[in-house]
Write a protein that holds these residues in place. Sequence first.
Motif, PDB file in Angstrom:
ATOM      1  N   ASP A   1       3.901  -8.815   7.135  1.00  0.00           N
ATOM      2  CA  ASP A   1       4.859  -7.783   6.744  1.00  0.00           C
ATOM      3  C   ASP A   1       4.145  -6.764   5.875  1.00  0.00           C
ATOM      4  OD1 ASP A   1       7.208  -6.395   6.552  1.00  0.00           O
ATOM      5  OD2 ASP A   1       8.408  -8.107   5.878  1.00  0.00           O
ATOM      6  N   TYR A   2       4.885  -5.701   5.497  1.00  0.00           N
ATOM      7  CA  TYR A   2       4.277  -4.569   4.807  1.00  0.00           C
ATOM      8  C   TYR A   2       5.261  -4.045   3.777  1.00  0.00           C
ATOM      9  CZ  TYR A   2       1.287  -0.376   4.477  1.00  0.00           C
ATOM     10  OH  TYR A   2       0.448   0.610   4.046  1.00  0.00           O
ATOM     11  N   VAL A   3       4.803  -3.885   2.530  1.00  0.00           N
ATOM     12  CA  VAL A   3       5.633  -3.352   1.450  1.00  0.00           C
ATOM     13  C   VAL A   3       5.010  -2.042   0.977  1.00  0.00           C
ATOM     14  CG1 VAL A   3       6.573  -3.726  -0.851  1.00  0.00           C
ATOM     15  CG2 VAL A   3       6.347  -5.649   0.729  1.00  0.00           C
ATOM     16  N   SER A   4       5.815  -0.997   0.935  1.00  0.00           N
ATOM     17  CA  SER A   4       5.303   0.319   0.560  1.00  0.00           C
ATOM     18  C   SER A   4       5.375   0.536  -0.946  1.00  0.00           C
ATOM     19  CB  SER A   4       6.127   1.418   1.266  1.00  0.00           C
ATOM     20  OG  SER A   4       6.033   1.283   2.664  1.00  0.00           O
TER      21      SER A   4
ATOM     22  N   GLN B   1      -3.577  -1.963  11.415  1.00  0.00           N
ATOM     23  CA  GLN B   1      -4.691  -2.731  10.851  1.00  0.00           C
ATOM     24  C   GLN B   1      -4.181  -3.932  10.056  1.00  0.00           C
ATOM     25  OE1 GLN B   1      -7.078   0.824   9.176  1.00  0.00           O
ATOM     26  NE2 GLN B   1      -8.609  -0.763   9.503  1.00  0.00           N
ATOM     27  N   ALA B   2      -3.082  -3.719   9.346  1.00  0.00           N
ATOM     28  CA  ALA B   2      -2.519  -4.806   8.536  1.00  0.00           C
ATOM     29  C   ALA B   2      -2.102  -5.976   9.414  1.00  0.00           C
ATOM     30  CB  ALA B   2      -1.322  -4.290   7.733  1.00  0.00           C
ATOM     31  N   PHE B   3      -1.421  -5.693  10.496  1.00  0.00           N
ATOM     32  CA  PHE B   3      -0.966  -6.762  11.379  1.00  0.00           C
ATOM     33  C   PHE B   3      -2.129  -7.375  12.167  1.00  0.00           C
ATOM     34  CE2 PHE B   3       3.128  -4.397  10.928  1.00  0.00           C
ATOM     35  CZ  PHE B   3       3.821  -5.416  10.294  1.00  0.00           C
ATOM     36  N   GLN B   4      -3.100  -6.543  12.538  1.00  0.00           N
ATOM     37  CA  GLN B   4      -4.270  -7.067  13.244  1.00  0.00           C
ATOM     38  C   GLN B   4      -5.087  -8.000  12.352  1.00  0.00           C
ATOM     39  OE1 GLN B   4      -6.369  -3.616  14.653  1.00  0.00           O
ATOM     40  NE2 GLN B   4      -4.898  -3.177  16.279  1.00  0.00           N
TER      41      GLN B   4
ATOM     42  N   SER C   1       0.840  -1.201   0.000  1.00  0.00           N
ATOM     43  CA  SER C   1       0.000   0.000   0.000  1.00  0.00           C
ATOM     44  C   SER C   1       0.872   1.248   0.000  1.00  0.00           C
ATOM     45  CB  SER C   1      -0.906   0.011   1.235  1.00  0.00           C
ATOM     46  OG  SER C   1      -1.678   1.196   1.263  1.00  0.00           O
ATOM     47  N   ALA C   2       0.298   2.314  -0.531  1.00  0.00           N
ATOM     48  CA  ALA C   2       0.986   3.607  -0.498  1.00  0.00           C
ATOM     49  C   ALA C   2       0.746   4.324   0.822  1.00  0.00           C
ATOM     50  CB  ALA C   2       0.503   4.482  -1.655  1.00  0.00           C
ATOM     51  N   ASN C   3      -0.140   3.802   1.647  1.00  0.00           N
ATOM     52  CA  ASN C   3      -0.467   4.397   2.940  1.00  0.00           C
ATOM     53  C   ASN C   3       0.516   3.891   3.993  1.00  0.00           C
ATOM     54  OD1 ASN C   3      -1.567   5.475   5.229  1.00  0.00           O
ATOM     55  ND2 ASN C   3      -3.633   4.685   4.883  1.00  0.00           N
ATOM     56  N   ASN C   4       1.397   4.783   4.459  1.00  0.00           N
ATOM     57  CA  ASN C   4       2.410   4.397   5.433  1.00  0.00           C
ATOM     58  C   ASN C   4       2.069   4.846   6.856  1.00  0.00           C
ATOM     59  OD1 ASN C   4       4.121   3.158   3.532  1.00  0.00           O
ATOM     60  ND2 ASN C   4       4.928   5.169   2.919  1.00  0.00           N
ATOM     61  N   GLU C   5       0.825   5.258   7.077  1.00  0.00           N
ATOM     62  CA  GLU C   5       0.445   5.710   8.409  1.00  0.00           C
ATOM     63  C   GLU C   5       0.458   4.535   9.399  1.00  0.00           C
ATOM     64  OE1 GLU C   5      -3.294   7.642   8.225  1.00  0.00           O
ATOM     65  OE2 GLU C   5      -2.600   9.272   6.915  1.00  0.00           O
ATOM     66  N   ILE C   6       0.739   4.866  10.660  1.00  0.00           N
ATOM     67  CA  ILE C   6       0.828   3.832  11.693  1.00  0.00           C
ATOM     68  C   ILE C   6      -0.482   3.067  11.827  1.00  0.00           C
ATOM     69  CG2 ILE C   6       1.171   3.396  14.151  1.00  0.00           C
ATOM     70  CD1 ILE C   6       3.701   4.131  12.689  1.00  0.00           C
ATOM     71  N   SER C   7      -1.606   3.768  11.696  1.00  0.00           N
ATOM     72  CA  SER C   7      -2.900   3.104  11.834  1.00  0.00           C
ATOM     73  C   SER C   7      -3.098   2.047  10.759  1.00  0.00           C
ATOM     74  CB  SER C   7      -4.032   4.133  11.757  1.00  0.00           C
ATOM     75  OG  SER C   7      -3.983   4.839  10.519  1.00  0.00           O
TER      76      SER C   7
END
Length: 234
Positions: free
Chosen positions: A100-103, A92-95, A82-88
Motif C-alpha cells: 500500500d501507499y501513504v501520501s 515502483q513501490a508495488f514492484q 512519500s510525497a511523490n504521488n506520480e504513477i511511476s
Amino acid sequence: MSDILIVDDMASNRYILRCLLEEAGYPVREATDGQQALDAATRSPPALVLMDINMPVMNGYEACRRIKQLPGQWCLPVLFISANNEISALEQAFQAGGCDYVSKPFHQLEVLARVQNQLRLKDLSRQQAKVQLYQSLFQLTAGIAHEINTPVGIGITASSLIHGAGDLLANAVQNGMLGQRLLHQQLTDIKEGSELVESSLRRVALLITRFKELTRDQHELPALHFPVQKSLSK
C-alpha cells in the motif's frame, strides 16, 4: 502484539507517526534509513513496516526488496510513505513488494485505516493458512489410516485363516481323523497365511518409516536472488 517499524530519515515524520500509532495502541520501533530497517527486521521481524522511499544509505525500494528476501518475511506488509504521488513512483513501490501507499502530508485517519487494513489482511491470511494446514493434516491422517488399514486388514484375515487351520488340525488329531491330505492342505493354508501376515507387517513397518521421514524437521531454505534481466540479456 508485534510492533510496527517506522522507517524515515526525517525525525519530524517519525515523531508524527509514532504518536499516532502509539495513541492507537500499537508498539513502535524506528529506523532512519533502509539499512537500519533491514537490520531491525532481521533481528526481530515487525508486524508491519511504514517505509519512506527517499532515504540515505539505502532507499525504501531496495530495503523493501531485501526485507522480503528474509526467511519467512515474503508476506510482511510494507506500506510506503512519500510525497511523490506520480504513477511511476507507485508502480515502483508495488514492484518492490509494497502492499500500500501513504501520501505526505499524513492524514491521521488514512494512516490508521491503511495500517489496520493491512494488519487485518495479514491476520486473515494467517488464519487461512491455519485452516489449510488443518485440512492438509486431516487429509494426511485419513491417507495414513487408509494405507495402514489395508495391510492390517489383510494381516487380520490371514491370522484368522491360520487360527482356523490350527483348530481344524487340533480337532482332527483329537478325533483320530488326521490324514496326510488334510495335514498337507492345512499346513499349506498356515504357510500362506503366515506369509500374508509377514508381508502385511513389512508393509506397515515401511509405511511407518516413510511417515517418520515426512515428520522430520525441515529447515527453511534461504531466499535466493535471481537476476532475471541479467539472465535474459545473455
